[in-house]
Design a protein around this motif. Sequence first.
Motif, PDB file in Angstrom:
ATOM      1  N   UNK A   1      46.337  41.987  19.822  1.00  0.00           N
ATOM      2  CA  UNK A   1      47.503  42.418  19.063  1.00  0.00           C
ATOM      3  C   UNK A   1      47.234  43.677  18.271  1.00  0.00           C
ATOM      4  N   UNK A   2      46.054  43.775  17.685  1.00  0.00           N
ATOM      5  CA  UNK A   2      45.699  44.979  16.927  1.00  0.00           C
ATOM      6  C   UNK A   2      45.618  46.193  17.848  1.00  0.00           C
TER       7      UNK A   2
ATOM      8  N   UNK B   1      50.975  51.334  19.923  1.00  0.00           N
ATOM      9  CA  UNK B   1      52.371  51.546  19.523  1.00  0.00           C
ATOM     10  C   UNK B   1      52.478  52.584  18.411  1.00  0.00           C
ATOM     11  N   UNK B   2      51.653  52.441  17.387  1.00  0.00           N
ATOM     12  CA  UNK B   2      51.705  53.373  16.267  1.00  0.00           C
ATOM     13  C   UNK B   2      51.303  54.786  16.691  1.00  0.00           C
ATOM     14  N   UNK B   3      50.344  54.865  17.611  1.00  0.00           N
ATOM     15  CA  UNK B   3      49.928  56.167  18.121  1.00  0.00           C
ATOM     16  C   UNK B   3      51.070  56.842  18.857  1.00  0.00           C
ATOM     17  N   UNK B   4      51.757  56.082  19.691  1.00  0.00           N
ATOM     18  CA  UNK B   4      52.894  56.619  20.437  1.00  0.00           C
ATOM     19  C   UNK B   4      54.029  57.024  19.497  1.00  0.00           C
ATOM     20  N   UNK B   5      54.127  56.358  18.355  1.00  0.00           N
ATOM     21  CA  UNK B   5      55.181  56.677  17.386  1.00  0.00           C
ATOM     22  C   UNK B   5      54.796  57.853  16.486  1.00  0.00           C
ATOM     23  N   UNK B   6      53.581  58.325  16.636  1.00  0.00           N
ATOM     24  CA  UNK B   6      53.163  59.492  15.884  1.00  0.00           C
ATOM     25  C   UNK B   6      52.609  59.214  14.514  1.00  0.00           C
TER      26      UNK B   6
ATOM     27  N   UNK C   1      46.555  55.262  25.218  1.00  0.00           N
ATOM     28  CA  UNK C   1      46.955  56.194  24.147  1.00  0.00           C
ATOM     29  C   UNK C   1      45.993  56.310  22.976  1.00  0.00           C
ATOM     30  N   UNK C   2      45.206  55.256  22.700  1.00  0.00           N
ATOM     31  CA  UNK C   2      44.323  55.290  21.530  1.00  0.00           C
ATOM     32  C   UNK C   2      42.942  55.849  21.842  1.00  0.00           C
ATOM     33  N   UNK C   3      42.658  56.182  23.083  1.00  0.00           N
ATOM     34  CA  UNK C   3      41.328  56.653  23.466  1.00  0.00           C
ATOM     35  C   UNK C   3      40.915  57.903  22.702  1.00  0.00           C
ATOM     36  N   UNK C   4      39.625  58.013  22.420  1.00  0.00           N
ATOM     37  CA  UNK C   4      39.124  59.132  21.642  1.00  0.00           C
ATOM     38  C   UNK C   4      39.428  60.478  22.271  1.00  0.00           C
TER      39      UNK C   4
END
Length: 438
Positions: free
Chosen positions: A9-10, A16-21, A391-394
Amino acid sequence: MLAYIGLFGSLALLVYLTMRGVNLLISAPLTALIAAVTNGLAFFPQTANDDQANFLTSYMNGFTSFVGSWYLMFMAGAIFGKVMEDTGAADSVSKWIVEKIGVKYATFAVVAAAAVLTYGGVSVFIVAFSVYPMAISLFKQANFPRRFIPAALGLGSVTFTMTSAGSPEIQNWIPIEYLHTTPYAGWEVSIVIAVFMAVGGALWLNWMIKRAVKKGEVFIERSTDPVVDETRKLPSPILSLVPLLVVLLISFIFHDSLGTSALIVALTSGCIMAYLVSFKYSKSVSATLAAGAMGAVVAIANTAAVVGFGGVVKATPSFVATVDLMTNIPGNPLIGGAIAIAVIAGLTGSASGGQTIAMPLLAPHYIDMGVNTEALHRTIAIASGSLDSLPHGGYVVTTINSVCNEKHKDAYLPFGALTVIIPIIGTIIAILLFSIGM
């Protein structure tokens, strides 16, 4: 059950937050905290038992270790990109390419430039800094939507070059230690997969750009873009290529002896060479160096924030259990190994991180089974370069946000198509080819 919900979930929330900017310096530690709390990790080291992991130490160890290992390389790479921009070298090379092969091939030129540097030993994290100035110039002249620049850089950096036989990138070298293979393991299949990823990815990218152009998308200038003065005299395109060749040559020569530290020597030499051949065309040396250094700070902070998230995830009991499950998948060992590496790389946001965690567990098990180690090496290498580009990858965060200054919601769809889907298909093809004895 709560621990697994917290773990995945995290990760989902971070994506999700990354995609939302949402700023990663906020979203990464916040989501890491959720994973820690749901897995029973103590918050402070003072409240943890002697043998118990805690959120603060795990997060900051991940954050600071990345900064400590990469800051000078990030700074040298960012300054090199700015120097190529300031001296006019990037514009000169891009105009020469447009004149020789036409603007419709601008995308392929960006992919090729990134690929040459990556296969020459320049770290994938640094390639984007080096090629971006030329990419922005080419896309502007071709009037292509700038949101596709990260996809072009990603295709050239983290697909067919990063995981191919002979590549000096760490993703191709980690399996050697555990499987006792060589960098050229499975080279026959590797060639087939590399050609598929390069050609297939380039054609797909070109199709996506043409589709966007037909819908009316164009290149939109920004105030932060280099100011293009059509009357400005530019250095010779041949001389402008010399700094890139210097970076490539020095990185290749010293890669084995200095490792990633060779990048500091190579990029610094590239900066010096750029000024030697084009100094009279430069505008402001001090401003250029300052802008590059500040860009490096932003880039490495964003990336380190995500690495810190991975540090907390790795410390959770649910992650340990997940790794155990992934590394004991029954059936075809190539399929099991590929899935294990891909999933762990996705959870940590790092291809090399996924390999480092899984290989000590996978290698002895599969070697005892009599698995073809060359096939396993190549399959694992290719698979590691798939879900690491979520999306969260370094690398994703560095390239899209820090280097190209794009938003995930605009740039990630084409980026993900080329750096996640293409490598997944490549992994499947590799397993099929190895299975029939190629």
